[in-house]
Design a protein around this motif. Structure first.
Motif, short mmCIF file in Angstrom:
data_model
loop_
_atom_site.label_atom_id
_atom_site.label_comp_id
_atom_site.label_asym_id
_atom_site.label_seq_id
_atom_site.Cartn_x
_atom_site.Cartn_y
_atom_site.Cartn_z
N SER A 183 30.05 27.21 41.15
CA SER A 183 31.08 28.21 41.38
C SER A 183 30.82 28.78 42.77
O SER A 183 30.54 28.01 43.71
N SER A 184 30.86 30.08 42.93
CA SER A 184 30.71 30.72 44.25
C SER A 184 30.78 32.22 44.04
O SER A 184 31.24 32.68 42.98
N GLY B 265 38.09 38.43 44.59
CA GLY B 265 39.24 37.81 45.27
C GLY B 265 39.17 38.11 46.76
O GLY B 265 38.66 39.16 47.17
N LYS C 143 37.11 28.69 41.45
CA LYS C 143 35.73 29.12 41.22
C LYS C 143 35.63 30.10 40.04
O LYS C 143 34.63 30.09 39.32
N PHE C 144 36.66 30.96 39.85
CA PHE C 144 36.69 31.79 38.62
C PHE C 144 36.77 30.85 37.41
O PHE C 144 36.13 31.09 36.38
N TYR D 234 40.99 28.76 46.15
CA TYR D 234 39.53 28.64 46.04
C TYR D 234 38.99 29.60 44.97
O TYR D 234 38.21 29.21 44.10
N CYS D 235 39.44 30.86 45.03
CA CYS D 235 38.97 31.84 44.04
C CYS D 235 39.41 31.42 42.63
O CYS D 235 38.63 31.51 41.68
N SER D 236 40.66 30.94 42.50
CA SER D 236 41.14 30.52 41.17
C SER D 236 40.24 29.44 40.61
O SER D 236 39.84 29.49 39.43
N MET E 250 32.98 33.62 45.37
CA MET E 250 34.44 33.69 45.25
C MET E 250 34.88 33.45 43.80
O MET E 250 36.08 33.46 43.52
N GLY E 251 33.93 33.22 42.92
CA GLY E 251 34.22 33.20 41.48
C GLY E 251 33.98 34.57 40.85
O GLY E 251 34.10 34.73 39.64
N GLN F 108 42.25 33.02 50.09
CA GLN F 108 41.37 32.21 49.22
C GLN F 108 41.89 32.14 47.78
O GLN F 108 41.10 31.96 46.85
N SER F 109 43.20 32.26 47.59
CA SER F 109 43.71 32.32 46.21
C SER F 109 43.39 31.05 45.43
O SER F 109 42.97 31.11 44.27
#
Ligand SMILES: NC(=O)c1ccc[n+]([C@@H]2O[C@H](COP(=O)([O-])OP(=O)(O)OC[C@H]3O[C@@H](n4cnc5c(N)ncnc54)[C@H](O)[C@@H]3O)[C@@H](O)[C@H]2O)c1
Length: 294
Positions: A146-147, A153, A164-165, A160-162, A149-150, A157-158
């Motif tokens: 993940s990251s 927000g 990684k979440f 990427y965050c989506s 960014m998980g 990065q919408s």
């Protein structure tokens, strides 16, 4: 009901599977575990880079050029690994990933789908391919990338965050499903690590609005990122051996974790300030004014 804890063997010496091993953290992890006596089975979509990694390893290696989006290819790879593995599989590291900078209002659906199908779909495919083998062995760790960014927000990065979440949610659900078995699951949450991630990113516009080129953004990322791939590999190795459910790479990753709990609605102001300070230090912002109007 109380679930009895089982003794965990260190992963060194067991067979280690790694996706995205042609570069960055995947390559460094392959090099570290190979040096610690593990046979490694590695894939990457970039065959030339993968062969460079394979040539750098001191021990046994099985390498395949595979796109992690291709479930059939991952299942075939898992069968090849099971037939080849000189030792039981100790860890499957679903690490391959890409980056994208794009504001939601201007997003290319094809690029968002590209990122999510690699960063999340590729992880799910890797789990689907290898979980039956680990359950059959009744041992081993599934470790998914993940990251930070998980956890939070960030503008541009919408996708990427989506992804990684989603990796974090998927892995935590899996971890609870695996209670009572000899198999476990862990999530890796790095902050900034100096890798090629931004060199291959699809960048639609400068996320900070300074009009920088994709190359300038990548250089700056490499200057600001604090960890190295070798250090990340060490932290991940120790974290898996310690049986951690969440493995943070870099102190800033831990700070983000604390910040988001303390200030779930206000964390972005703090992160933005920290980012601006880092950008000032590498010389980006005083010279340029933001050009983004939307
Ligand atoms: N570098 C960071 O700061 C950072 C922070 C948090 C999380 N991550 C995550 O770490 C993981 C590894 O990235 P890295 O930073 O080492 O970057 P990297 O670009 O150096 O390595 C990523 C590797 O994944 C491979 N890859 C990309 N698409 C693939 C596909 N479809 N199939 C198979 N392989 C594919 C690339 O060819 C490359 O070798 C990624 O999931 C990334 O999102 C990186």
């Amino acid at each position: 009901m109380r679930v009895a804890k089982r003794a965990r063997a260190p992963i060194a010496g067991s067979t280690i599977v790694i996706t995205g091993a042609g570069s960055g953290m995947g390559r460094a992890f392959a090099q570290r575990l190979s040096a610690h006596g593990s046979p490694v089975a590695i894939v990457d979509v970039n065959g030339a880079a993968l062969e460079e990694t394979a040539a750098s390893l001191p021990g046994p290696v099985l390498s395949r050029t595979v796109d992690v989006r291709d479930l059939d290819a991952q299942i075939q790879f898992a069968a090849d690994v099971a037939a080849w593995a000189p030792a039981p599989i100790g860890m499957v590291f679903n690490n391959a990933g890409v980056a994208l900078a794009s504001f939601v209002a201007e997003a290319s659906p094809a690029d968002d789908d590209w990122l999510i199908s690699i960063n999340f779909g590729g992880v799910v495919n890797g789990v689907r391919a290898f979980l039956p083998i680990l359950l059959e062995q009744d041992s081993g760790a599934i470790v998914n990338m993940s990251s930070v960014m998980g956890l939070v927000g960030a503008p541009s990065q919408s996708a990427y965050c989506s992804a990684k979440f989603a990796v974090r949610g998927f892995t935590e659900a899996l971890r609870h499903e695996l209670r009572g078995t000899g198999v476990r699951a862990a999530t890796v949450l790095p902050g900034g690590v100096k890798t090629n991630l931004m060199r291959t990113a699809r960048v639609h516009s400068d996320p900070r609005g300074y009009g920088r080129s994709a190359d300038e953004i990548a250089s700056e990322f490499e200057q600001i990122a604090r960890s190295t791939p070798a250090r990340a590999a060490e932290v991940i190795h120790r974290g898996v051996d310690a049986g951690k459910a969440r493995i943070f790479v870099g102190y800033e990753a831990r700070m983000v974790d604390v910040l988001v709990r303390l200030a779930p609605n206000r964390y972005f102001g703090v992160l933005d300030l920290v980012q601006r300070n880092a950008e000032r230090q590498v010389g980006t912002i005083p010279r340029r004014r933001p050009v983004r109007s939307a």
